[in-house]
Write a protein that holds these residues in place. Structure first.
Motif, PDB file in Angstrom:
ATOM      1  N   GLU A  34      -6.092  -7.754  -0.985  1.00  0.00           N
ATOM      2  CA  GLU A  34      -5.618  -7.988   0.378  1.00  0.00           C
ATOM      3  C   GLU A  34      -6.704  -8.636   1.235  1.00  0.00           C
ATOM      4  OE1 GLU A  34      -3.811  -5.477   4.194  1.00  0.00           O
ATOM      5  OE2 GLU A  34      -4.584  -4.427   2.422  1.00  0.00           O
ATOM      6  N   THR A  35      -7.941  -8.187   1.079  1.00  0.00           N
ATOM      7  CA  THR A  35      -9.038  -8.756   1.867  1.00  0.00           C
ATOM      8  C   THR A  35      -9.208 -10.243   1.587  1.00  0.00           C
ATOM      9  OG1 THR A  35     -10.174  -6.612   1.889  1.00  0.00           O
ATOM     10  CG2 THR A  35     -11.489  -8.560   2.380  1.00  0.00           C
TER      11      THR A  35
ATOM     12  N   THR B 146      -5.491   1.652  -5.338  1.00  0.00           N
ATOM     13  CA  THR B 146      -5.544   1.337  -3.912  1.00  0.00           C
ATOM     14  C   THR B 146      -6.772   0.503  -3.577  1.00  0.00           C
ATOM     15  OG1 THR B 146      -4.365   3.394  -3.387  1.00  0.00           O
ATOM     16  CG2 THR B 146      -5.565   2.331  -1.601  1.00  0.00           C
ATOM     17  N   ALA B 147      -7.909   0.812  -4.199  1.00  0.00           N
ATOM     18  CA  ALA B 147      -9.127   0.030  -3.962  1.00  0.00           C
ATOM     19  C   ALA B 147      -8.961  -1.406  -4.453  1.00  0.00           C
ATOM     20  CB  ALA B 147     -10.307   0.696  -4.653  1.00  0.00           C
TER      21      ALA B 147
ATOM     22  N   ARG C  40       0.830  -1.207   0.000  1.00  0.00           N
ATOM     23  CA  ARG C  40       0.000   0.000   0.000  1.00  0.00           C
ATOM     24  C   ARG C  40       0.862   1.254   0.000  1.00  0.00           C
ATOM     25  NH1 ARG C  40      -3.006  -2.933   3.826  1.00  0.00           N
ATOM     26  NH2 ARG C  40      -2.122  -1.694   5.521  1.00  0.00           N
TER      27      ARG C  40
ATOM     28  N   SER D  67      -6.740  -3.235  -2.068  1.00  0.00           N
ATOM     29  CA  SER D  67      -7.455  -3.548  -0.824  1.00  0.00           C
ATOM     30  C   SER D  67      -8.358  -4.766  -0.989  1.00  0.00           C
ATOM     31  CB  SER D  67      -8.281  -2.338  -0.387  1.00  0.00           C
ATOM     32  OG  SER D  67      -7.459  -1.239  -0.084  1.00  0.00           O
TER      33      SER D  67
END
Length: 281
Positions: free
Chosen positions: A266-267, A259-260, A207, A263
């Protein structure tokens, strides 16, 4: 003893999670809309040509890159000369830096002896601001894309490297001892224990590195003849304020979208980590 039906508990829990997600969505986009309204009102009250209203900036943004014919998916020719080269340099430098950072981070994190040799050099090199090295990269690699990708990779590698080292060294020793007792092969230990355990901290480095890559890309393109960074500088020097702000807007959109996406990845990858944290709480 008869089993107790607890399926009814999951329904309110899913409902609470749904409301929580909706609330977060409304707050996030509501903040962006509020910022746009404040920008619009402030710009019209100030009346400065250097600070145009957001509505004009969005209009210029669409005209520059998304007002093409339907056959070209509404993309203009400048989309290919401005955005695509920047995205290619961004992904090339970020991908190279991430790969090097994870590989070196795992090697240093797993070997204290190797870390003792290279960590002093590593901490010295990471303290050098990447923009200060732009002339050196320019002399060594020229003005082409190779120089820009290399500079981005140099800036990206450090947050990924440091977080990977920290993540690998924080793996639970009991898990490693158990794998040795059961004589797990090295590949299974690495992909089944070390990498998953270090993944939350690795993603934290990813990130940070993504934002760093976007900044360094703009700086590297200031000495180029194409790309968003180049167009922002040219627009600023020629007092084309709408073009400059449109370039800044597209940089913000690129950063937000990437970034979205990161994310979401990553989730999914660290879902076990989120579940363990909720279980602890």
């Amino acid at each position: 003893m008869t089993a107790v039906d607890t399926s009814w508990i999951a329904v309110p829990r899913r409902r609470r999670n749904g409301w929580k997600g909706l609330r977060a969505f409304v707050i996030r986009w509501g903040a962006l809309v509020a910022l746009g309204v404040v920008w619009e009102v402030a710009a019209r009250l100030i009346g400065s040509p250097f600070f145009p209203p957001i509505s004009k900036v969005i209009g210029r943004f669409v005209d520059l890159w998304f007002s093409g014919p339907p056959s070209a998916l509404f993309l203009t020719e400048r989309f290919g000369t401005d955005l695509l080269p920047s995205l290619g340099r961004l992904f090339g430098g970020w991908g190279l830096g991430v790969a090097l950072g994870i590989l070196l981070g795992v090697a240093i994190g797993r070997s204290r002896t190797f870390g003792d040799y290279v960590e002093p050099i590593m901490h010295f090199a990471r303290a050098i601001p990447p923009p200060a090295l732009l002339p050196i990269f320019f002399i060594l690699l020229g003005i082409g894309d190779g120089m820009k990708i290399s500079l981005i990779a140099f800036a990206v590698v450090w947050p990924v490297l440091l977080n990977t080292i920290d993540g690998v060294r924080s793996v639970e020793p009991l898990h490693l001892d158990t794998s040795r007792v059961f004589a797990f092969p090295r590949g299974k230990i690495f992909f089944g224990i070390v990498l998953p355990s270090a993944s939350p901290k690795i993603f934290a480095g990813l990130r940070v590195s993504l934002a760093v890559a976007l900044i360094v890309m703009v700086i590297a393109e200031m000495s180029s003849t194409s790309g968003i960074g180049y167009n922002v500088v040219i627009a600023q020097r020629s007092f084309q304020m709408l073009d400059m702000w449109a370039g800044i807007l597209v940089l913000g959109i690129i950063g937000y979208v990437l970034t979205a996406i990161l994310s979401l990845v990553e989730t999914r990858v660290t879902r076990w980590h989120q579940g363990s944290r909720e279980g602890v709480q």
